[in-house]
Motif scaffolding. Structure first.
Motif, PDB file in Angstrom:
ATOM      1  N   ALA A 192       0.894  -1.308  -0.025  1.00  0.00           N
ATOM      2  CA  ALA A 192      -0.038  -0.099   0.162  1.00  0.00           C
ATOM      3  C   ALA A 192       1.117   1.377   0.095  1.00  0.00           C
ATOM      4  N   GLY A 244     -12.577   3.792   4.668  1.00  0.00           N
ATOM      5  CA  GLY A 244     -13.542   4.538   5.441  1.00  0.00           C
ATOM      6  C   GLY A 244     -14.183   3.604   6.299  1.00  0.00           C
ATOM      7  N   VAL A 296      -7.249  14.031   1.168  1.00  0.00           N
ATOM      8  CA  VAL A 296      -8.589  14.188   0.706  1.00  0.00           C
ATOM      9  C   VAL A 296      -9.394  13.082   1.340  1.00  0.00           C
ATOM     10  N   PHE A 297      -8.715  11.956   1.260  1.00  0.00           N
ATOM     11  CA  PHE A 297      -9.449  10.651   2.099  1.00  0.00           C
ATOM     12  C   PHE A 297      -9.778  11.123   3.164  1.00  0.00           C
TER      13      PHE A 297
END
Ligand SMILES: CC(C)(COP(=O)(O)OP(=O)(O)OC[C@H]1O[C@@H](n2cnc3c(N)ncnc32)[C@H](O)[C@@H]1OP(=O)(O)O)[C@@H](O)C(=O)NCCC(=O)NCCS
Length: 161
Positions: free
Chosen positions: A26, A97, A125-126
């Motif tokens: 990731a 989320g 942004v996330f």
């Protein structure tokens, strides 16, 4: 056929190497730190103690670990989201989320009124979508970062009209 939405559970000690593989996979997503990370593999670590003491939550889907999040203990009313990683092939399906919402709930249960994160600029942004606001700038060993906070309103108050 119904899609498995996945489930959240505590990480297990025996899967720490697999979590570190996921963390590396990731982290290499953002091009900015790729060379630094590959040059300093010690930065990729999921401390066994944090797993043992139930600080690490895992998202599992179709028998595969698809993401995880670490929340450090509450200090002065604030808990810190210390690591959040989603397997690249499963990104943009709401897993990040869900892990943040779960982290917020765990922090609230432990008495926190705020959840803090030191975010990579590309992840801002996330986190904004997850309810965090920017409170300042900071730096990590790999460069500039953004300090963000999310106020943990008690759910029953948030639900009131
Ligand atoms: C950041 C991260 C955890 C997000 O996980 P995710 O499961 O893809 O996130 P979600 O699917 O829940 O995304 C929710 C919303 O956030 C925003 N978002 C998520 N990833 C984004 C990206 N790469 N660029 C822009 N917006 C993004 C979108 O608005 C998204 O909603 P949408 O897909 O309906 O447009 C994941 O990209 C990751 O592991 N990145 C590498 C490691 C990292 O940077 N971790 C954070 C360390 S501070």
């Amino acid at each position: 056929m119904r899609t498995d939405p996945g489930r959240l559970r505590w990480a297990r000690e025996d899967e720490v190497p697999a979590l570190e593989d996921l963390m590396l996979e990731a982290s290499l997503l953002w091009p900015d730190h790729r060379d630094d990370l590959l040059a300093h593999p010690d930065a990729i670590e999921v401390p066994v103690d944090e797993v043992r003491t139930h600080r690490v939550r895992v998202h599992e889907q179709d028998g595969e670990v698809t993401g995880f999040a670490t929340v450090l203990p509450v200090r002065d009313g604030e808990a810190e989201l210390d690591g959040l990683f989603v397997r690249p092939a499963r990104m943009r399906h709401g897993i990040g989320g869900r892990l943040v919402a779960d982290a917020a709930q765990r922090a609230r249960d432990e008495g926190a009124v705020r959840l803090a994160v030191v975010a990579q600029p590309r992840a801002a942004v996330f986190y904004g979508r997850c309810g965090f606001r920017t409170v300042g700038e900071t730096s990590t060993r790999f460069g500039p970062a953004i300090r963000m906070l999310c106020d943990l309103t008690p759910l029953e108050r948030a639900a009131r009209p």
